[in-house]
Design a protein around this motif. Structure first.
Motif, PDB file in Angstrom:
ATOM      1  N   ASP A 144       0.823  -1.211   0.000  1.00 60.05           N
ATOM      2  CA  ASP A 144       0.000   0.000   0.000  1.00 60.05           C
ATOM      3  C   ASP A 144       0.861   1.267   0.000  1.00 60.05           C
ATOM      4  N   VAL A 145       1.933   1.273   0.773  1.00 59.47           N
ATOM      5  CA  VAL A 145       2.829   2.439   0.789  1.00 59.47           C
ATOM      6  C   VAL A 145       3.480   2.607  -0.590  1.00 59.47           C
ATOM      7  N   VAL A 179       2.543  10.898   1.314  1.00 55.05           N
ATOM      8  CA  VAL A 179       2.480   9.434   1.341  1.00 55.05           C
ATOM      9  C   VAL A 179       2.454   8.933   2.784  1.00 55.05           C
ATOM     10  N   ALA A 180       3.339   9.471   3.603  1.00 52.43           N
ATOM     11  CA  ALA A 180       3.419   9.035   4.999  1.00 52.43           C
ATOM     12  C   ALA A 180       2.138   9.357   5.759  1.00 52.43           C
ATOM     13  N   VAL A 181       1.589  10.534   5.531  1.00 52.88           N
ATOM     14  CA  VAL A 181       0.381  10.943   6.249  1.00 52.88           C
ATOM     15  C   VAL A 181      -0.814  10.086   5.855  1.00 52.88           C
ATOM     16  N   ILE A 182      -1.010   9.853   4.576  1.00 49.13           N
ATOM     17  CA  ILE A 182      -2.134   9.004   4.146  1.00 49.13           C
ATOM     18  C   ILE A 182      -1.944   7.588   4.674  1.00 49.13           C
ATOM     19  N   ALA A 183      -0.732   7.084   4.604  1.00 51.06           N
ATOM     20  CA  ALA A 183      -0.461   5.725   5.098  1.00 51.06           C
ATOM     21  C   ALA A 183      -0.753   5.620   6.601  1.00 51.06           C
ATOM     22  N   ARG A 184      -0.414   6.635   7.371  1.00 51.45           N
ATOM     23  CA  ARG A 184      -0.657   6.614   8.821  1.00 51.45           C
ATOM     24  C   ARG A 184      -2.111   6.886   9.165  1.00 51.45           C
ATOM     25  N   LYS A 185      -2.627   8.028   8.729  1.00 49.82           N
ATOM     26  CA  LYS A 185      -3.942   8.475   9.171  1.00 49.82           C
ATOM     27  C   LYS A 185      -5.092   7.671   8.570  1.00 49.82           C
ATOM     28  N   ASP A 186      -4.978   7.314   7.316  1.00 46.54           N
ATOM     29  CA  ASP A 186      -6.097   6.660   6.647  1.00 46.54           C
ATOM     30  C   ASP A 186      -5.961   5.143   6.578  1.00 46.54           C
ATOM     31  N   LEU A 187      -4.736   4.655   6.414  1.00 50.18           N
ATOM     32  CA  LEU A 187      -4.537   3.215   6.290  1.00 50.18           C
ATOM     33  C   LEU A 187      -4.058   2.579   7.593  1.00 50.18           C
ATOM     34  N   LYS A 188      -3.699   3.402   8.572  1.00 47.88           N
ATOM     35  CA  LYS A 188      -3.255   2.924   9.896  1.00 47.88           C
ATOM     36  C   LYS A 188      -2.027   2.018   9.812  1.00 47.88           C
ATOM     37  N   HIS A 198       1.825   1.079  10.317  1.00 46.42           N
ATOM     38  CA  HIS A 198       2.784   1.369  11.380  1.00 46.42           C
ATOM     39  C   HIS A 198       3.915   2.257  10.862  1.00 46.42           C
ATOM     40  N   TYR A 199       4.393   3.120  11.756  1.00 41.92           N
ATOM     41  CA  TYR A 199       5.472   4.058  11.431  1.00 41.92           C
ATOM     42  C   TYR A 199       6.693   3.358  10.826  1.00 41.92           C
ATOM     43  N   LYS A 200       7.076   2.244  11.399  1.00 42.35           N
ATOM     44  CA  LYS A 200       8.289   1.552  10.948  1.00 42.35           C
ATOM     45  C   LYS A 200       8.156   1.062   9.512  1.00 42.35           C
ATOM     46  N   VAL A 201       6.992   0.563   9.139  1.00 39.20           N
ATOM     47  CA  VAL A 201       6.788   0.087   7.763  1.00 39.20           C
ATOM     48  C   VAL A 201       6.937   1.249   6.789  1.00 39.20           C
ATOM     49  N   ILE A 202       6.291   2.355   7.101  1.00 38.33           N
ATOM     50  CA  ILE A 202       6.379   3.538   6.230  1.00 38.33           C
ATOM     51  C   ILE A 202       7.824   4.017   6.148  1.00 38.33           C
ATOM     52  N   ALA A 203       8.470   4.107   7.291  1.00 32.72           N
ATOM     53  CA  ALA A 203       9.862   4.566   7.339  1.00 32.72           C
ATOM     54  C   ALA A 203      10.770   3.656   6.521  1.00 32.72           C
TER      55      ALA A 203
END
Length: 183
Positions: free
Chosen positions: A11-12, A49-58, A60-65
């Motif tokens: 998803d990211v 990308v990070a904000v949508i992945a966190r706020k809307d898709l929930k 985890h920070y580490k996956v996005i990072a």
């Protein structure tokens, strides 16, 4: 027990592809380690990308990072400054809206299963066995397939996991589901 959501990274990456196109970047620019990452043309889409992945898709920070080749604190920072950026930075707001709307349309076009039995039948019809069975031994992996309303598991051993996992991803690609792996 180890549990991993295998959809999160995909998803990211999908969000990165959308942001790259919307913002006029080269394919893969947002996930390259060696690129001048502090330039605005990269920071704005990366933040979105990070904000949508966190706020809307929930996610985890580490996956996005990990996908964006940043540390978790960068993702915290992006999330915390979103409200301010959205309110005061028109370029950010316009890109955010466009990327979010494109991703939302993709998600809307995915199909839903009406019942657990329909999902199980679909999996079996596509050659995926051991659906919904508690076939647990000392060497198993459960591929948990979850919708908004129900879930089922596909149990397999370590030697067949890769094939079963690939098959699940292939046949369920156009459906609104989350897949978690537990060992």
């Amino acid at each position: 027990m180890i549990v991993k959501n295998i959809n999160d990274e995909r998803d990211v990456l999908a969000l990165c592809d959308i942001a790259t196109k919307v913002c006029g970047l080269n394919e893969g620019d947002l996930i390259r380690k060696d690129l001048g990452s502090k330039a605005e043309k990269y920071t704005v889409p990366r933040t979105i990308v990070a904000v949508i992945a966190r706020k809307d898709l929930k996610i985890h920070y580490k996956v996005i990072a990990d996908v964006l080749h940043k540390d978790r604190t960068s993702i915290y920072h992006y999330e915390n400054k979103h409200k301010s950026d959205y309110a005061t930075y028109p370029k950010y707001r316009n890109y955010y809206n466009e990327i979010f709307n494109i991703y939302s349309k993709i998600k809307e076009n995915k199909k839903d299963f009406k019942s657990k039995s329909e999902l199980i039948r679909f999996l079996k019809d596509n050659g995926i066995e051991n659906v919904g069975k508690e076939n647990l031994d000392d060497f198993h992996i459960a591929i948990n397939i979850i919708t908004d309303d129900f879930k089922t598991s596909v149990n397999c051993n370590y030697t067949e996991f890769s094939d079963v996992y690939d098959k699940c991803n292939e046949v369920l690609d156009n459906y609104n589901i989350r897949i978690y792996i537990s060992t």
